[in-house]
Design a protein around this motif. Structure first.
Motif, PDB file in Angstrom:
ATOM      1  N   THR A  35       6.438  -0.268   6.277  1.00  0.00           N
ATOM      2  CA  THR A  35       7.515  -0.295   5.216  1.00  0.00           C
ATOM      3  C   THR A  35       7.127  -1.209   3.963  1.00  0.00           C
ATOM      4  O   THR A  35       7.829  -1.186   2.833  1.00  0.00           O
ATOM      5  N   SER A  36       5.834  -1.378   3.698  1.00  0.00           N
ATOM      6  CA  SER A  36       5.451  -2.331   2.603  1.00  0.00           C
ATOM      7  C   SER A  36       5.310  -1.420   1.314  1.00  0.00           C
ATOM      8  O   SER A  36       5.540  -2.017   0.287  1.00  0.00           O
ATOM      9  N   THR A  37       5.379  -0.278   1.583  1.00  0.00           N
ATOM     10  CA  THR A  37       5.419   0.426   0.291  1.00  0.00           C
ATOM     11  C   THR A  37       6.797   1.009  -0.088  1.00  0.00           C
ATOM     12  O   THR A  37       6.822   1.810  -1.030  1.00  0.00           O
ATOM     13  N   PHE A  38       7.726   0.782   0.763  1.00  0.00           N
ATOM     14  CA  PHE A  38       8.985   1.458   0.679  1.00  0.00           C
ATOM     15  C   PHE A  38       9.809   0.351  -0.325  1.00  0.00           C
ATOM     16  O   PHE A  38       9.321  -0.851  -0.606  1.00  0.00           O
ATOM     17  N   PRO A  39      10.633   0.900  -1.211  1.00  0.00           N
ATOM     18  CA  PRO A  39      11.472   0.304  -2.431  1.00  0.00           C
ATOM     19  C   PRO A  39      12.174  -1.002  -1.589  1.00  0.00           C
ATOM     20  O   PRO A  39      12.575  -0.727  -0.571  1.00  0.00           O
ATOM     21  N   VAL A  40      12.165  -2.198  -2.313  1.00  0.00           N
ATOM     22  CA  VAL A  40      12.919  -3.241  -1.744  1.00  0.00           C
ATOM     23  C   VAL A  40      14.413  -2.961  -2.091  1.00  0.00           C
ATOM     24  O   VAL A  40      14.656  -2.339  -2.927  1.00  0.00           O
ATOM     25  N   GLU A  41      15.262  -2.780  -1.127  1.00  0.00           N
ATOM     26  CA  GLU A  41      16.519  -3.083  -1.373  1.00  0.00           C
ATOM     27  C   GLU A  41      17.480  -4.120  -0.877  1.00  0.00           C
ATOM     28  O   GLU A  41      16.888  -4.975  -0.264  1.00  0.00           O
ATOM     29  N   SER A  42      18.759  -4.233  -0.826  1.00  0.00           N
ATOM     30  CA  SER A  42      19.441  -5.173  -0.535  1.00  0.00           C
ATOM     31  C   SER A  42      19.196  -6.435  -1.225  1.00  0.00           C
ATOM     32  O   SER A  42      19.236  -7.565  -0.657  1.00  0.00           O
ATOM     33  N   VAL A  43      18.964  -6.326  -2.517  1.00  0.00           N
ATOM     34  CA  VAL A  43      18.483  -7.731  -3.392  1.00  0.00           C
ATOM     35  C   VAL A  43      19.792  -7.820  -4.287  1.00  0.00           C
ATOM     36  O   VAL A  43      20.176  -6.827  -5.019  1.00  0.00           O
ATOM     37  N   SER A  44      20.139  -8.961  -4.516  1.00  0.00           N
ATOM     38  CA  SER A  44      21.110  -9.398  -5.142  1.00  0.00           C
ATOM     39  C   SER A  44      20.566  -9.331  -6.763  1.00  0.00           C
ATOM     40  O   SER A  44      19.524  -9.584  -6.877  1.00  0.00           O
ATOM     41  N   TRP A  45      21.402  -9.392  -7.685  1.00  0.00           N
ATOM     42  CA  TRP A  45      21.263  -9.591  -8.857  1.00  0.00           C
ATOM     43  C   TRP A  45      20.424 -10.807  -9.318  1.00  0.00           C
ATOM     44  O   TRP A  45      19.564 -10.953  -9.976  1.00  0.00           O
ATOM     45  N   GLU A  46      21.115 -11.841  -8.770  1.00  0.00           N
ATOM     46  CA  GLU A  46      20.386 -13.230  -8.842  1.00  0.00           C
ATOM     47  C   GLU A  46      19.067 -13.113  -8.294  1.00  0.00           C
ATOM     48  O   GLU A  46      18.005 -13.869  -8.967  1.00  0.00           O
TER      49      GLU A  46
END
Length: 107
Positions: A35-46
């Motif tokens: 998954t290292s090339t998958f887009p990161v998700e579940s990231v807050s705006w902060e």
């Protein structure tokens, strides 16, 4: 604008908040996948702002004069509409809105 991969995010921040990662909430869905090339998700705006600041502070990025930031609302809207390419799409059904206009749907 570019998507940040899980590998890039983890390299800078030291953690991977993604649900679709080997340690994430939905790890069973990505079992045996890199998954290292998958887009990161579940990231807050902060957290996204903190990522941009840490990335911008790296010596290599500073030496190159690069500063990273989140897009403005206008930049995001432009990107979501595919920029100037959107105007030429033959299958586009809705007219583009001008500043101050709103698209409402009656129910």
């Amino acid at each position: 604008m570019y998507e940040v991969t899980q590998g890039q995010y983890e390299e800078i921040m030291g953690t991977n908040p993604s649900w679709f990662s080997p340690t994430g909430f939905l790890k069973d869905k990505v079992k045996d996948l890199d998954t290292s090339t998958f887009p990161v998700e579940s990231v807050s705006w902060e957290d996204a702002v903190a990522f941009c600041k840490k990335l911008s502070a790296l010596p290599k990025e500073r030496a190159a004069g690069r500063v990273y930031r989140l897009p403005t609302e206008a930049e995001w809207e432009y990107s979501c509409r595919w920029g100037p390419f959107f105007k030429t799409l033959p299958f586009r059904r809705l007219p583009l809105l001008h500043p101050g206009q709103h698209r409402l749907r009656a129910v």
